[in-house]
Write a protein that holds these residues in place. Sequence first.
Motif, PDB file in Angstrom:
ATOM      1  N   LEU A  16       0.835  -1.200   0.000  1.00 16.86           N
ATOM      2  CA  LEU A  16       0.000   0.000   0.000  1.00 16.86           C
ATOM      3  C   LEU A  16       0.872   1.254   0.000  1.00 16.86           C
ATOM      4  O   LEU A  16       0.596   2.222  -0.722  1.00 16.86           O
ATOM      5  N   GLY A  17       1.953   1.225   0.759  1.00 15.27           N
ATOM      6  CA  GLY A  17       2.872   2.359   0.779  1.00 15.27           C
ATOM      7  C   GLY A  17       3.476   2.618  -0.591  1.00 15.27           C
ATOM      8  O   GLY A  17       3.592   3.770  -1.023  1.00 15.27           O
ATOM      9  N   PHE A  18       3.833   1.543  -1.307  1.00 10.53           N
ATOM     10  CA  PHE A  18       4.398   1.738  -2.640  1.00 10.53           C
ATOM     11  C   PHE A  18       3.336   2.193  -3.636  1.00 10.53           C
ATOM     12  O   PHE A  18       3.650   2.944  -4.568  1.00 10.53           O
ATOM     13  N   ALA A  19       2.086   1.803  -3.441  1.00 10.38           N
ATOM     14  CA  ALA A  19       1.019   2.312  -4.307  1.00 10.38           C
ATOM     15  C   ALA A  19       0.891   3.819  -4.130  1.00 10.38           C
ATOM     16  O   ALA A  19       0.820   4.570  -5.112  1.00 10.38           O
ATOM     17  N   VAL A  20       0.894   4.274  -2.900  1.00 13.34           N
ATOM     18  CA  VAL A  20       0.792   5.709  -2.616  1.00 13.34           C
ATOM     19  C   VAL A  20       2.014   6.442  -3.170  1.00 13.34           C
ATOM     20  O   VAL A  20       1.888   7.512  -3.781  1.00 13.34           O
ATOM     21  N   LEU A  49       2.665   2.229 -17.440  1.00 13.94           N
ATOM     22  CA  LEU A  49       3.323   1.240 -16.581  1.00 13.94           C
ATOM     23  C   LEU A  49       3.203   1.623 -15.113  1.00 13.94           C
ATOM     24  O   LEU A  49       2.967   0.769 -14.250  1.00 13.94           O
ATOM     25  N   ASN A  50       3.348   2.904 -14.822  1.00 11.59           N
ATOM     26  CA  ASN A  50       3.207   3.349 -13.444  1.00 11.59           C
ATOM     27  C   ASN A  50       1.791   3.115 -12.924  1.00 11.59           C
ATOM     28  O   ASN A  50       1.608   2.624 -11.809  1.00 11.59           O
ATOM     29  N   LEU A  51       0.790   3.432 -13.727  1.00 11.42           N
ATOM     30  CA  LEU A  51      -0.595   3.193 -13.313  1.00 11.42           C
ATOM     31  C   LEU A  51      -0.868   1.707 -13.095  1.00 11.42           C
ATOM     32  O   LEU A  51      -1.542   1.322 -12.136  1.00 11.42           O
ATOM     33  N   ARG A  52      -0.344   0.849 -13.957  1.00 10.28           N
ATOM     34  CA  ARG A  52      -0.542  -0.598 -13.800  1.00 10.28           C
ATOM     35  C   ARG A  52       0.164  -1.105 -12.553  1.00 10.28           C
ATOM     36  O   ARG A  52      -0.326  -1.987 -11.861  1.00 10.28           O
ATOM     37  N   LEU A  53       1.337  -0.529 -12.252  1.00 11.38           N
ATOM     38  CA  LEU A  53       2.059  -0.935 -11.059  1.00 11.38           C
ATOM     39  C   LEU A  53       1.287  -0.524  -9.806  1.00 11.38           C
ATOM     40  O   LEU A  53       1.226  -1.293  -8.830  1.00 11.38           O
ATOM     41  N   ILE A  54       0.668   0.634  -9.823  1.00 14.90           N
ATOM     42  CA  ILE A  54      -0.192   1.052  -8.705  1.00 14.90           C
ATOM     43  C   ILE A  54      -1.308   0.035  -8.514  1.00 14.90           C
ATOM     44  O   ILE A  54      -1.598  -0.395  -7.391  1.00 14.90           O
TER      45      ILE A  54
END
Length: 128
Positions: A16-20, A49-54
């Motif tokens: 969750l921290g990495f999503a934020v 790619l960033n959005l998919r990683l989130i």
Amino acid sequence: MTSNEIIVLLGGVHSLGFAVFHLAFWKLFDWPRALQSTNAATRAVAQILNLRLIYVFLGVAAACFTLPGDLLDTRLGNAFLAGMSLFWVGRTIEQFVFLRIDHPLVHALTVLFVAGAVLFAAPLFLQG
């Protein structure tokens, strides 16, 4: 709650921290301006790619928060935990390959990547 369940929940907090953190990339790295110097395809790919990683990090967090027992007690759950540990091992290696910057924040990120590898692997080894 067992110690392994607590570790899985901590893996969820980590994800969750990495999503934020990734949600903040547009502002942190001034992407609207910084990405203008690249071509349209590179701009699009970086942001997609960033959005998919989130999305992946949020999914991992949700699984850790809602299915800790399944992650610990099933072969599929164990494969998931192993896969996430390997994700973070790979990310740690990539840090040294692609981001050779001697800066405290880069070093802090490396520690967090290693922490992810350990958090997701630990329950697999502590189950006995």
